[in-house]
Design a protein around this motif. Structure first.
Motif, PDB file in Angstrom:
ATOM      1  N   GLU A   8      -9.039  -7.982  -1.496  1.00 53.96           N
ATOM      2  CA  GLU A   8     -10.279  -7.263  -1.769  1.00 53.96           C
ATOM      3  C   GLU A   8      -9.981  -6.113  -2.733  1.00 53.96           C
ATOM      4  O   GLU A   8      -8.953  -5.447  -2.602  1.00 53.96           O
ATOM      5  CB  GLU A   8     -10.871  -6.715  -0.467  1.00 53.96           C
ATOM      6  CG  GLU A   8     -11.306  -7.787   0.512  1.00 53.96           C
ATOM      7  CD  GLU A   8     -12.570  -8.491   0.058  1.00 53.96           C
ATOM      8  OE1 GLU A   8     -13.517  -7.807  -0.384  1.00 53.96           O
ATOM      9  OE2 GLU A   8     -12.599  -9.731   0.136  1.00 53.96           O
ATOM     10  N   VAL A   9     -10.875  -5.880  -3.686  1.00 59.01           N
ATOM     11  CA  VAL A   9     -10.620  -4.847  -4.702  1.00 59.01           C
ATOM     12  C   VAL A   9     -10.476  -3.465  -4.062  1.00 59.01           C
ATOM     13  O   VAL A   9      -9.706  -2.626  -4.538  1.00 59.01           O
ATOM     14  CB  VAL A   9     -11.734  -4.817  -5.773  1.00 59.01           C
ATOM     15  CG1 VAL A   9     -11.633  -6.002  -6.696  1.00 59.01           C
ATOM     16  CG2 VAL A   9     -13.111  -4.741  -5.138  1.00 59.01           C
ATOM     17  N   LYS A  10     -11.186  -3.238  -2.960  1.00 60.31           N
ATOM     18  CA  LYS A  10     -11.096  -1.918  -2.308  1.00 60.31           C
ATOM     19  C   LYS A  10      -9.748  -1.714  -1.618  1.00 60.31           C
ATOM     20  O   LYS A  10      -9.397  -0.583  -1.270  1.00 60.31           O
ATOM     21  CB  LYS A  10     -12.236  -1.753  -1.304  1.00 60.31           C
ATOM     22  CG  LYS A  10     -12.232  -2.756  -0.171  1.00 60.31           C
ATOM     23  CD  LYS A  10     -13.456  -2.579   0.712  1.00 60.31           C
ATOM     24  CE  LYS A  10     -13.481  -3.618   1.830  1.00 60.31           C
ATOM     25  NZ  LYS A  10     -14.706  -3.498   2.648  1.00 60.31           N
ATOM     26  N   GLU A  11      -8.989  -2.809  -1.415  1.00 63.74           N
ATOM     27  CA  GLU A  11      -7.683  -2.702  -0.778  1.00 63.74           C
ATOM     28  C   GLU A  11      -6.565  -2.427  -1.782  1.00 63.74           C
ATOM     29  O   GLU A  11      -5.434  -2.134  -1.396  1.00 63.74           O
ATOM     30  CB  GLU A  11      -7.369  -3.985  -0.007  1.00 63.74           C
ATOM     31  CG  GLU A  11      -8.318  -4.263   1.154  1.00 63.74           C
ATOM     32  CD  GLU A  11      -8.036  -5.597   1.811  1.00 63.74           C
ATOM     33  OE1 GLU A  11      -7.104  -6.296   1.343  1.00 63.74           O
ATOM     34  OE2 GLU A  11      -8.733  -5.948   2.780  1.00 63.74           O
ATOM     35  N   ILE A  12      -6.865  -2.540  -3.065  1.00 68.31           N
ATOM     36  CA  ILE A  12      -5.839  -2.350  -4.095  1.00 68.31           C
ATOM     37  C   ILE A  12      -5.618  -0.861  -4.315  1.00 68.31           C
ATOM     38  O   ILE A  12      -6.536  -0.119  -4.689  1.00 68.31           O
ATOM     39  CB  ILE A  12      -6.251  -3.040  -5.411  1.00 68.31           C
ATOM     40  CG1 ILE A  12      -6.393  -4.549  -5.197  1.00 68.31           C
ATOM     41  CG2 ILE A  12      -5.235  -2.766  -6.510  1.00 68.31           C
ATOM     42  CD1 ILE A  12      -6.881  -5.314  -6.405  1.00 68.31           C
ATOM     43  N   ASP A  13      -4.413  -0.416  -4.071  1.00 70.06           N
ATOM     44  CA  ASP A  13      -4.065   0.990  -4.262  1.00 70.06           C
ATOM     45  C   ASP A  13      -2.768   1.094  -5.065  1.00 70.06           C
ATOM     46  O   ASP A  13      -2.230   0.088  -5.555  1.00 70.06           O
ATOM     47  CB  ASP A  13      -3.923   1.708  -2.921  1.00 70.06           C
ATOM     48  CG  ASP A  13      -2.890   1.038  -2.003  1.00 70.06           C
ATOM     49  OD1 ASP A  13      -2.153   0.149  -2.479  1.00 70.06           O
ATOM     50  OD2 ASP A  13      -2.837   1.391  -0.818  1.00 70.06           O
ATOM     51  N   TYR A  14      -2.282   2.299  -5.213  1.00 68.65           N
ATOM     52  CA  TYR A  14      -1.082   2.535  -6.022  1.00 68.65           C
ATOM     53  C   TYR A  14       0.102   1.736  -5.512  1.00 68.65           C
ATOM     54  O   TYR A  14       0.862   1.158  -6.301  1.00 68.65           O
ATOM     55  CB  TYR A  14      -0.746   4.031  -6.021  1.00 68.65           C
ATOM     56  CG  TYR A  14       0.521   4.363  -6.767  1.00 68.65           C
ATOM     57  CD1 TYR A  14       0.496   4.591  -8.144  1.00 68.65           C
ATOM     58  CD2 TYR A  14       1.751   4.430  -6.105  1.00 68.65           C
ATOM     59  CE1 TYR A  14       1.657   4.885  -8.843  1.00 68.65           C
ATOM     60  CE2 TYR A  14       2.911   4.717  -6.796  1.00 68.65           C
ATOM     61  CZ  TYR A  14       2.864   4.945  -8.159  1.00 68.65           C
ATOM     62  OH  TYR A  14       4.012   5.215  -8.844  1.00 68.65           O
ATOM     63  N   PHE A  15       0.264   1.671  -4.190  1.00 69.52           N
ATOM     64  CA  PHE A  15       1.437   1.008  -3.626  1.00 69.52           C
ATOM     65  C   PHE A  15       1.406  -0.499  -3.855  1.00 69.52           C
ATOM     66  O   PHE A  15       2.436  -1.121  -4.106  1.00 69.52           O
ATOM     67  CB  PHE A  15       1.545   1.345  -2.140  1.00 69.52           C
ATOM     68  CG  PHE A  15       1.683   2.811  -1.869  1.00 69.52           C
ATOM     69  CD1 PHE A  15       2.887   3.455  -2.107  1.00 69.52           C
ATOM     70  CD2 PHE A  15       0.608   3.559  -1.425  1.00 69.52           C
ATOM     71  CE1 PHE A  15       3.028   4.814  -1.886  1.00 69.52           C
ATOM     72  CE2 PHE A  15       0.729   4.924  -1.208  1.00 69.52           C
ATOM     73  CZ  PHE A  15       1.944   5.556  -1.444  1.00 69.52           C
ATOM     74  N   MET A  16       0.200  -1.107  -3.800  1.00 66.69           N
ATOM     75  CA  MET A  16       0.091  -2.537  -4.084  1.00 66.69           C
ATOM     76  C   MET A  16       0.364  -2.816  -5.562  1.00 66.69           C
ATOM     77  O   MET A  16       1.019  -3.800  -5.917  1.00 66.69           O
ATOM     78  CB  MET A  16      -1.301  -3.058  -3.702  1.00 66.69           C
ATOM     79  CG  MET A  16      -1.435  -4.566  -3.822  1.00 66.69           C
ATOM     80  SD  MET A  16      -3.037  -5.189  -3.273  1.00 66.69           S
ATOM     81  CE  MET A  16      -2.934  -4.868  -1.516  1.00 66.69           C
ATOM     82  N   LEU A  17      -0.123  -1.937  -6.432  1.00 66.17           N
ATOM     83  CA  LEU A  17       0.129  -2.089  -7.869  1.00 66.17           C
ATOM     84  C   LEU A  17       1.617  -1.920  -8.174  1.00 66.17           C
ATOM     85  O   LEU A  17       2.167  -2.627  -9.026  1.00 66.17           O
ATOM     86  CB  LEU A  17      -0.693  -1.066  -8.653  1.00 66.17           C
ATOM     87  CG  LEU A  17      -2.208  -1.262  -8.615  1.00 66.17           C
ATOM     88  CD1 LEU A  17      -2.922  -0.035  -9.169  1.00 66.17           C
ATOM     89  CD2 LEU A  17      -2.624  -2.506  -9.396  1.00 66.17           C
ATOM     90  N   GLU A  18       2.249  -0.984  -7.482  1.00 68.10           N
ATOM     91  CA  GLU A  18       3.682  -0.783  -7.685  1.00 68.10           C
ATOM     92  C   GLU A  18       4.466  -2.010  -7.205  1.00 68.10           C
ATOM     93  O   GLU A  18       5.465  -2.400  -7.826  1.00 68.10           O
ATOM     94  CB  GLU A  18       4.134   0.461  -6.932  1.00 68.10           C
ATOM     95  CG  GLU A  18       5.584   0.854  -7.216  1.00 68.10           C
ATOM     96  CD  GLU A  18       5.974   2.129  -6.495  1.00 68.10           C
ATOM     97  OE1 GLU A  18       6.522   3.027  -7.156  1.00 68.10           O
ATOM     98  OE2 GLU A  18       5.720   2.221  -5.277  1.00 68.10           O
ATOM     99  N   LYS A  19       4.013  -2.622  -6.114  1.00 71.20           N
ATOM    100  CA  LYS A  19       4.662  -3.833  -5.613  1.00 71.20           C
ATOM    101  C   LYS A  19       4.550  -4.959  -6.631  1.00 71.20           C
ATOM    102  O   LYS A  19       5.507  -5.708  -6.873  1.00 71.20           O
ATOM    103  CB  LYS A  19       4.018  -4.256  -4.296  1.00 71.20           C
ATOM    104  CG  LYS A  19       4.704  -5.424  -3.618  1.00 71.20           C
ATOM    105  CD  LYS A  19       4.033  -5.742  -2.278  1.00 71.20           C
ATOM    106  CE  LYS A  19       4.709  -6.948  -1.614  1.00 71.20           C
ATOM    107  NZ  LYS A  19       4.048  -7.298  -0.326  1.00 71.20           N
ATOM    108  N   TYR A  20       3.366  -5.083  -7.258  1.00 73.55           N
ATOM    109  CA  TYR A  20       3.189  -6.099  -8.305  1.00 73.55           C
ATOM    110  C   TYR A  20       4.083  -5.796  -9.505  1.00 73.55           C
ATOM    111  O   TYR A  20       4.697  -6.696 -10.090  1.00 73.55           O
ATOM    112  CB  TYR A  20       1.732  -6.147  -8.739  1.00 73.55           C
ATOM    113  CG  TYR A  20       1.487  -7.032  -9.952  1.00 73.55           C
ATOM    114  CD1 TYR A  20       1.543  -8.414  -9.859  1.00 73.55           C
ATOM    115  CD2 TYR A  20       1.233  -6.468 -11.205  1.00 73.55           C
ATOM    116  CE1 TYR A  20       1.345  -9.216 -10.964  1.00 73.55           C
ATOM    117  CE2 TYR A  20       1.032  -7.261 -12.311  1.00 73.55           C
ATOM    118  CZ  TYR A  20       1.096  -8.641 -12.183  1.00 73.55           C
ATOM    119  OH  TYR A  20       0.915  -9.433 -13.283  1.00 73.55           O
TER     120      TYR A  20
END
Length: 493
Positions: free
Chosen positions: A144-156
């Protein structure tokens, strides 16, 4: 005859009756003021309420993940809105309208509309699609777009950093994700766009050729004209994969497996001269036809190239005089070889025999170029930069910056269909003061130089004593102008 053995039941197997009992609804509740196809129910196999709705005679169901009936009803209403929204927009019924994939699909529809309006190029649109499908969607598809945060982006970011991608390409992937998040923000699916991890992008200057290197590749192109070269792959004594480039007519040993035959053409040699004198991009080769080329002789001699728009630029390109001869020689050769007719306005300038597959025509030139780089050893520059066909465009721009007199960078950028900032960041990166030592040490002729506007000076009046009183005498003279004359020092014998 021995009796057939009955299959053993696994410890987890259950009778059909028990399975049916576990999957039958033990409790069902219809949502008031909503279609009868929507309801929540409970199963013996789960403590949670489930939401169910029929779309085109197909049942779509989802667990509410709650034991509260009130929360399950609220979930069912949202579930209904999501399913009906997806149905109207051609999205799979099980895909959430607020998921990253759903937002990405909707955003790409908007991008497709830009493409149809001419606000976006086909190459850019296809590149976006490719990057989403290759790397981004496999990671964010069910998020879900609302679940995407800095830490998820950093993981990607950490995940794609394991692949052999440049920092510039990785930054492009993050930019596409930001584009989707911005679209979700505009649709008010998220309150704000999350902070993105930063990627330090190293500006790599494009490779180019000095005059000696230019002569080497031009001479090599002449030696190989008309030959068929083979590209072969083999394993060396250490077990490493190597490439052999060899003339198909050679009697020398041919190693390993034949990958492809490459016909070396006259077009490549003419292209080297043409690109170094015309500023065009390799992609322009695919679309440039004779109707796009005008020979101008009006005191200045040049070609006017009215090629289709590229990188958002549509201005005509004017060439150096040398490009005229390269173009005319190529036309003569194609006429003699029967590759074009007397009326050839709609024929392509380079490799016109590939009329229906211009991508393959460019690929053929790139493969020929690969052989020239192997022969001359100029495939990599002194700074480690790769030299491709694009390096010929870079060479054209660098020659103007080095050898041109009073070059206007804005005019050069406009003619090369790029920006002044791009000239500075990429094309002119190797430009040094020593390359323009003559300009830096040049002197102007003796002339009067005024330092700013005319400056008026007035001396302070001298005081006089008259009849025991101090008085200021009147100033009758007009103020003078300051003129500074600079002369060159006398030459010493």
């Amino acid at each position: 005859m021995p009796a057939a053995k009955t299959p053993k039941k696994s410890k987890t197997s259950a009778s059909p009756k028990k399975l049916r009992d576990r999957t039958l609804a033990t409790e069902k509740y219809y949502i008031p003021n909503y279609p009868k196809k929507l309801y929540i129910y409970k199963l013996a196999a789960s403590p949670f309420w489930w939401a169910r709705y029929f779309v085109n005679n197909n049942a779509v169901r989802k667990s509410t993940k709650t034991e509260s009936k009130r929360e399950a009803i609220a979930f069912a209403k949202t579930f209904y809105e999501t399913v009906t929204y997806n149905q109207r927009h051609g999205i799979a019924g099980t895909l959430s309208a607020t998921s990253f994939e759903s937002c990405m699909r909707d955003m790409m529809k908007a991008e497709e509309a830009k493409l149809s309006r001419g606000e976006l190029t086909k190459i850019t649109f296809d590149n976006h699609n490719y990057r989403f499908e290759k790397s981004i969607l496999p990671f964010f598809r069910n998020v879900e777009v609302k679940e995407i945060d800095y830490f998820m982006l950093e993981k990607y970011l950490n995940e794609i950093s394991k692949s052999d991608l440049s920092s510039s390409t990785i930054s492009t992937y993050l930019g596409l994700i930001r584009k989707v998040m911005s679209y979700a923000s505009k649709r008010r699916l998220i309150v704000s766009i999350p902070e993105f991890p930063k990627v330090s992008v190293k500006q790599i200057p494009r490779g180019w050729f000095n005059t000696n290197e230019y002569r080497k590749i031009w001479s090599a192109a002449g030696r190989y004209m008309g030959k068929t070269m083979q590209v072969r792959k083999y394993m060396d004594e250490d077990g490493n994969k190597q490439t052999q480039y060899i003339d198909a007519a050679s009697t020398k040993p041919k190693l390993g497996d034949l990958m492809r035959n490459v016909d070396m053409t006259v077009d490549l040699r003419r292209l080297i001269v043409f690109m170094c004198n015309s500023y065009i991009r390799p992609t322009d080769i695919k679309f440039m036809q004779h109707k796009h080329v005008d020979i101008v002789d009006s005191g200045y001699h040049y070609l006017r190239l009215r090629i289709p728009p590229s990188k958002g630029h549509s201005d005509a390109i004017v060439t150096m005089p040398t490009a005229i001869n390269a173009y005319q020689e190529l036309v003569k050769y194609h006429l003699k070889a029967g590759l074009i007719g007397e009326e050839h306005q709609d024929d392509y300038v380079f490799l016109p025999q590939y009329k229906t597959n211009r991508g393959y025509a460019l690929k053929q030139l790139q493969r020929q170029w690969e052989i020239l780089m192997w022969d001359t050893g100029l495939g990599t520059g002194v700074a480690g930069e790769e030299r491709t066909l694009y390096s010929l465009r870079h060479t054209a721009i660098m020659y103007r910056l080095i050898y041109g007199v009073g070059i206007n960078t804005l005019a050069l950028a406009r003619n090369a269909r790029t920006g002044v900032d791009m000239i500075d960041r990429f094309y002119a990166k190797p430009l040094s003061g020593e390359m323009n030592i003559g300009m830096l040490q040049s002197k102007r002729k003796n002339r009067k130089i005024y330092d700013g506007d005319d400056v008026q000076f007035a001396q302070a009046p001298k005081l006089k004593v008259v009849n025991d009183e101090v008085v200021e005498p009147s100033v009758d003279k007009a103020p003078t102008k300051l003129t500074l004359v600079v002369t060159a020092p006398a030459k010493s014998n």
